[in-house]
Enzyme design. Structure first.
Site, PDB file in Angstrom:
ATOM      1  N   SER A   1      36.232  47.664  46.293  1.00  0.00           N
ATOM      2  CA  SER A   1      37.648  47.790  46.652  1.00  0.00           C
ATOM      3  C   SER A   1      38.391  48.384  45.463  1.00  0.00           C
ATOM      4  CB  SER A   1      38.231  46.411  46.956  1.00  0.00           C
ATOM      5  OG  SER A   1      39.640  46.482  47.001  1.00  0.00           O
TER       6      SER A   1
ATOM      7  N   TYR B   1      38.604  37.172  44.993  1.00  0.00           N
ATOM      8  CA  TYR B   1      38.166  38.363  45.743  1.00  0.00           C
ATOM      9  C   TYR B   1      37.963  39.540  44.791  1.00  0.00           C
ATOM     10  CZ  TYR B   1      38.548  42.413  48.871  1.00  0.00           C
ATOM     11  OH  TYR B   1      38.335  43.605  49.532  1.00  0.00           O
ATOM     12  N   SER B   2      38.989  39.810  43.966  1.00  0.00           N
ATOM     13  CA  SER B   2      38.901  40.955  43.055  1.00  0.00           C
ATOM     14  C   SER B   2      37.768  40.789  42.055  1.00  0.00           C
ATOM     15  CB  SER B   2      40.217  41.151  42.305  1.00  0.00           C
ATOM     16  OG  SER B   2      41.197  41.518  43.218  1.00  0.00           O
ATOM     17  N   ALA B   3      37.534  39.545  41.631  1.00  0.00           N
ATOM     18  CA  ALA B   3      36.433  39.293  40.689  1.00  0.00           C
ATOM     19  C   ALA B   3      35.094  39.639  41.334  1.00  0.00           C
ATOM     20  CB  ALA B   3      36.445  37.833  40.242  1.00  0.00           C
TER      21      ALA B   3
ATOM     22  N   LYS C   1      34.571  41.817  43.627  1.00  0.00           N
ATOM     23  CA  LYS C   1      34.479  43.281  43.785  1.00  0.00           C
ATOM     24  C   LYS C   1      34.193  43.945  42.426  1.00  0.00           C
ATOM     25  CE  LYS C   1      35.021  43.445  48.192  1.00  0.00           C
ATOM     26  NZ  LYS C   1      33.906  43.860  49.048  1.00  0.00           N
TER      27      LYS C   1
END
Ligand SMILES: NC(=O)c1ccc[n+]([C@@H]2O[C@H](COP(=O)([O-])OP(=O)(O)OC[C@H]3O[C@@H](n4cnc5c(N)ncnc54)[C@H](OP(=O)(O)O)[C@@H]3O)[C@@H](O)[C@H]2O)c1
Length: 248
Positions: free
Chosen positions: A131, A144-146, A148
């Site tokens: 992402s 979530y970002s971690a 990705k």
């Protein structure tokens, strides 16, 4: 000969759009999802094409291997790690079970599936759907970002390790109009996803990006605005962090 393609998270959103587009091109598909087959539509989803596996479970990769063995599939041309889920909220508000599920589906399953399917992938391609958020501060999306960002690291390492035997690519879509936002617990007052590009549009661009693996594009961001965001996140980190803090 038509390629054999395995797509995880093929029952909704971008994965479903990828599956429909590859199906129309005549590819042989193995579609992975957690929903029961009788809740999915033929002719895309059949007992021969659909592998029901919950990717939050530790045995998910073994289930996929078993399915491929049953189908007599010894080789895959393309493996797309697309399944994913989000959680909207501060990390301290997120339950331990939710953190476990999110990291299992978004990160541990791609690692386990890659590991188990490697013997079938020689000469093929592995694509990770990451992402644009992997390079940006994304308040209330930290876990979530971690996951990705970790996928980006995994893809980079595999690319180096597997050079000459398996092509590896990581793709960064930006905000897309799918059910993921509602499933993540975001309300329409916080984010109106109606204006985002459709899953079909993004899937079409992902397929074009996958066609560039051979010409040496190991990392592709979908859309001009997202390319700018990723560039800024990677190379103007301090300014971007300040701007995001200021906007909060
Ligand atoms: N939408 C965006 O704005 C956006 C932006 C950047 C990147 N992405 C990435 O794009 C990918 C696809 O997302 P999407 O927007 O298409 O989301 P989506 O519509 O919610 O689709 C996600 C797919 O993953 C499946 N999945 C979730 N948990 C699973 C589990 N435990 N076991 C097996 N399958 C599971 C879902 O199945 P169920 O439907 O049964 O839950 C669904 O088929 C994800 O990796 C996401 O992080 C999305």
């Amino acid at each position: 000969m038509q390629p054999t393609i395995l797509i995880t998270g093929a029952t909704d959103g971008i994965g479903l759009a990828l599956a429909s587009a590859y199906d129309a091109s005549g590819a042989r598909l193995i579609l992975v999802g957690r929903r029961p087959l009788d809740r999915l539509e033929a002719p895309l989803f059949t007992a021969n094409s659909y592998c029901q596996a919950d990717l939050s479970q530790a045995d998910c990769a073994e289930k996929i291997v078993l399915f491929l063995n049953e189908q007599g599939i010894e080789r895959l041309d393309l493996l797309i790690h697309n399944a994913g889920l989000g959680y909207y909220g501060l990390p301290e508000e997120q339950s331990a079970d939710s953190i476990k599920e999110l990291t299992a589906v978004n990160l541990l399953a791609p690692i386990a599936i890659t590991h188990n399917l490697m013997p079938r992938l020689t000469g093929g391609k592995i694509v990770f759907i990451s992402s644009v958020s992997s390079a940006l501060p994304t308040p209330k999306y930290a876990v979530y970002s971690a996951t990705k960002a970790a996928l980006d690291g995994l893809a980079r390492n595999l690319r180096v390790e597997l050079q000459g035997s398996v092509a590896v690519q990581v793709i960064h879509p930006g905000a897309t109009r799918t059910a993921m936002h509602a499933k993540s617990g975001i309300s329409r007052d916080v984010m109106d996803w109606e204006g985002f590009p459709s899953a079909e549009d993004v899937a079409h661009k992902i397929i074009k990006a996958i066609e560039t693996i051979e010409s040496g594009k190991p990392s592709v961001t979908i859309g001009l605005g997202n390319r700018f965001l990723r560039f800024a996140g990677l190379y103007l980190g301090g300014v971007v962090d300040w701007l995001v803090r200021w906007r909060k």
